[in-house]
Structure formats: C-alpha cells, structure tokens
Motif scaffolding. Structure first.
Motif, PDB file in Angstrom:
ATOM      1  N   THR A  27      -6.654  -0.248  -1.392  1.00 30.34           N
ATOM      2  CA  THR A  27      -5.888  -0.189  -0.152  1.00 30.34           C
ATOM      3  C   THR A  27      -4.404  -0.374  -0.454  1.00 30.34           C
ATOM      4  N   VAL A  28      -3.578  -0.098   0.554  1.00 26.77           N
ATOM      5  CA  VAL A  28      -2.143  -0.307   0.402  1.00 26.77           C
ATOM      6  C   VAL A  28      -1.845  -1.769   0.100  1.00 26.77           C
ATOM      7  N   THR A  29      -2.548  -2.669   0.790  1.00 33.24           N
ATOM      8  CA  THR A  29      -2.337  -4.099   0.555  1.00 33.24           C
ATOM      9  C   THR A  29      -2.712  -4.483  -0.870  1.00 33.24           C
ATOM     10  N   GLU A  30      -3.842  -3.971  -1.358  1.00 35.19           N
ATOM     11  CA  GLU A  30      -4.261  -4.281  -2.728  1.00 35.19           C
ATOM     12  C   GLU A  30      -3.263  -3.754  -3.748  1.00 35.19           C
ATOM     13  N   LEU A  31      -2.768  -2.538  -3.535  1.00 37.60           N
ATOM     14  CA  LEU A  31      -1.761  -1.981  -4.442  1.00 37.60           C
ATOM     15  C   LEU A  31      -0.463  -2.775  -4.367  1.00 37.60           C
ATOM     16  N   SER A  32      -0.094  -3.190  -3.163  1.00 33.75           N
ATOM     17  CA  SER A  32       1.127  -3.978  -2.986  1.00 33.75           C
ATOM     18  C   SER A  32       1.044  -5.275  -3.780  1.00 33.75           C
ATOM     19  N   ARG A  39       4.674  -3.375   1.127  1.00 37.82           N
ATOM     20  CA  ARG A  39       3.807  -2.287   1.542  1.00 37.82           C
ATOM     21  C   ARG A  39       4.582  -0.996   1.815  1.00 37.82           C
ATOM     22  N   THR A  40       5.814  -1.125   2.286  1.00 32.18           N
ATOM     23  CA  THR A  40       6.614   0.070   2.567  1.00 32.18           C
ATOM     24  C   THR A  40       6.834   0.898   1.304  1.00 32.18           C
ATOM     25  N   VAL A  41       7.104   0.224   0.198  1.00 31.31           N
ATOM     26  CA  VAL A  41       7.288   0.919  -1.081  1.00 31.31           C
ATOM     27  C   VAL A  41       6.009   1.634  -1.475  1.00 31.31           C
ATOM     28  N   VAL A  42       4.871   0.965  -1.295  1.00 32.06           N
ATOM     29  CA  VAL A  42       3.588   1.561  -1.664  1.00 32.06           C
ATOM     30  C   VAL A  42       3.311   2.793  -0.804  1.00 32.06           C
ATOM     31  N   TYR A  43       3.584   2.711   0.497  1.00 30.89           N
ATOM     32  CA  TYR A  43       3.380   3.862   1.379  1.00 30.89           C
ATOM     33  C   TYR A  43       4.193   5.069   0.896  1.00 30.89           C
ATOM     34  N   ARG A  44       5.430   4.827   0.504  1.00 31.78           N
ATOM     35  CA  ARG A  44       6.277   5.928   0.029  1.00 31.78           C
ATOM     36  C   ARG A  44       5.753   6.517  -1.278  1.00 31.78           C
ATOM     37  N   LEU A  45       5.316   5.651  -2.174  1.00 31.33           N
ATOM     38  CA  LEU A  45       4.762   6.125  -3.445  1.00 31.33           C
ATOM     39  C   LEU A  45       3.518   6.979  -3.209  1.00 31.33           C
ATOM     40  N   LEU A  46       2.624   6.498  -2.351  1.00 32.54           N
ATOM     41  CA  LEU A  46       1.387   7.231  -2.077  1.00 32.54           C
ATOM     42  C   LEU A  46       1.679   8.572  -1.404  1.00 32.54           C
ATOM     43  N   LEU A  54      -1.946  14.295  -6.498  1.00 29.23           N
ATOM     44  CA  LEU A  54      -2.318  13.339  -7.531  1.00 29.23           C
ATOM     45  C   LEU A  54      -3.049  12.138  -6.950  1.00 29.23           C
ATOM     46  N   VAL A  55      -2.936  11.951  -5.646  1.00 29.63           N
ATOM     47  CA  VAL A  55      -3.604  10.859  -4.932  1.00 29.63           C
ATOM     48  C   VAL A  55      -4.168  11.409  -3.632  1.00 29.63           C
ATOM     49  N   ARG A  56      -5.310  10.910  -3.212  1.00 24.86           N
ATOM     50  CA  ARG A  56      -5.856  11.234  -1.896  1.00 24.86           C
ATOM     51  C   ARG A  56      -6.282   9.933  -1.227  1.00 24.86           C
ATOM     52  N   ARG A  57      -6.269   9.931   0.114  1.00 22.01           N
ATOM     53  CA  ARG A  57      -6.715   8.754   0.852  1.00 22.01           C
ATOM     54  C   ARG A  57      -7.908   9.114   1.723  1.00 22.01           C
ATOM     55  N   ALA A  63      -6.913   4.515  -1.226  1.00 15.26           N
ATOM     56  CA  ALA A  63      -6.322   5.553  -2.072  1.00 15.26           C
ATOM     57  C   ALA A  63      -7.152   5.732  -3.338  1.00 15.26           C
ATOM     58  N   ARG A  64      -7.299   6.979  -3.744  1.00 16.16           N
ATOM     59  CA  ARG A  64      -8.043   7.325  -4.963  1.00 16.16           C
ATOM     60  C   ARG A  64      -7.265   8.385  -5.741  1.00 16.16           C
TER      61      ARG A  64
END
Length: 213
Positions: A27-32, A39-46, A54-57, A63-64
C-alpha cells in the motif's frame, strides 16, 4: 545521495525493488514507511511509474510490479547471451559437448545461449529457447542447489536421462551476479559424465559470472 545522483530516480528504483520483493503488493502507507518519505511523494512516484506500465495498482489500492518490467527484462537476455558466448565456446570445444547458458523464467529453466562443438562426429542438439521444469535436468537442479545453499558454493550437478534418453548433463550455477539467476552446463550422449567435466563446468560458470558483473 551525491550531487551526481537523482533523489527522485533513486526513490523510484527503490519502489520497484520493494514491489519486486513481495507477492502481495504494497500500500501507499507501507511504501511510505519503508522509504521514509511522506505519502504525497509515494503517490507521485507511483503515478509516474504507472504511466510507464512499470507499476499497477489493484482495486484494493495495493501497488504491484507492472507488465512493463517484462518488456525491459526481455532485452536483458541478448546482453547476457553476448557476455556468455566466449566462455561457452571454450567449454564446448574443450569438452566436445553442447554447452549452454540457462536462466530462470518463472518456474522454468530457459536456455538463452547454446554453443555446439565444431570438431565432434556427433553431439546433442540443444536449441536456445528450450524450456524445462527447474526440478528436471542438470541446469535447473544446479540453480535450485544455489538457492538452497546461498552462502556456500554448491559445486556442480550431474544428471542422466532426465530430459532426453541417453543424454547426461552437468551444470554449475552462476554465483554473485545481482539480478541474474542461472547456470552454465553441458549435455552429452553418454551414460555418465567424465570426471573432469564437472570442474570444467564450474570454471565456465565462474567466467560467465565475471563477465556479467
């Protein structure tokens, strides 16, 4: 980070590595939490990685790794094959048997480079693109042996008649090559592999590994 590197690119690559190491996505939280960024940075990266497939949700927001990674991965085989060919040619000529480089492809072993000896009256026909289960044949079993003893050199693996009646094989895993899981081996028409072949295959696998580092 140094002045010559990109923090955003570094974070994006770290996201891909984290996702590649999990079967269930993150999840975004886990990646954060794992990246140590908000989380905002992670959202932009995803979002950026999704644009390049390269990523799908999934519907649950996890995210995978995306299918775009497979397209990149297919371009690796020619590079690996080119690096391995000199060692494979030397091995085939020295032993008088068909030499091959095999890589893991899912649950299968995939031959990506094959070199036949030039001076023998007959030898086993073995083609690039040949697949077989990892649990059968010297090439796959050598890879599994390296998985089961990651801190020790498993040496070489010998088999007889597992993929082709009357054929014997010897293979040794590639060791110390980040991102590449595979083996180097030979296959020959014989009831048993001559004693010197095992050590020679280990040497060839070491040469290929050094060429790939």
């Amino acid at each position: 980070m140094t002045a010559e590197t990109s923090q955003t690119l570094d974070r994006g690559l770290r996201v891909l590595k984290l996702l590649a190491d999990t079967d269930h996505g993150l999840t975004v939280t886990e990646l954060s939490n794992k990246l140590g960024v908000n989380r905002t940075v992670v959202y932009r990266l995803l979002a950026t990685l999704e644009q390049h497939a390269l990523v799908r949700r999934d519907l649950g927001g996890r995210a995978r790794v995306g299918l775009g990674v497979l397209r990149l991965g297919r371009q690796v085989h020619p590079l690996v094959r080119e690096a391995a060919l000199p060692a494979l040619r030397s091995l085939a000529e020295d032993i008088g048997a068909t030499a091959h480089l095999t890589l893991v492809d899912g649950t299968e072993a995939l031959a990506v480079a094959v070199v036949e000896p030039t001076w023998t009256d007959y030898h086993v026909a073995y083609r690039a693109g040949f697949r077989h289960p990892l649990e059968r044949g010297a090439a796959g079993k050598a890879i599994l042996a390296a998985r089961h003893s990651p801190r020790h050199d498993p040496g070489y693996t010998l088999t007889h008649g597992e993929l082709e009646a009357g054929a014997s094989g010897a293979a040794a895993p590639l060791l110390g090559v980040t991102g590449v899981e595979g083996s180097v081996g030979v296959v020959m028409l014989a009831d048993a592999v001559p004693e010197r072949v095992g050590a020679r295959v280990v040497d060839a696998a070491r040469e290929v590994a050094e060429a790939l580092r």
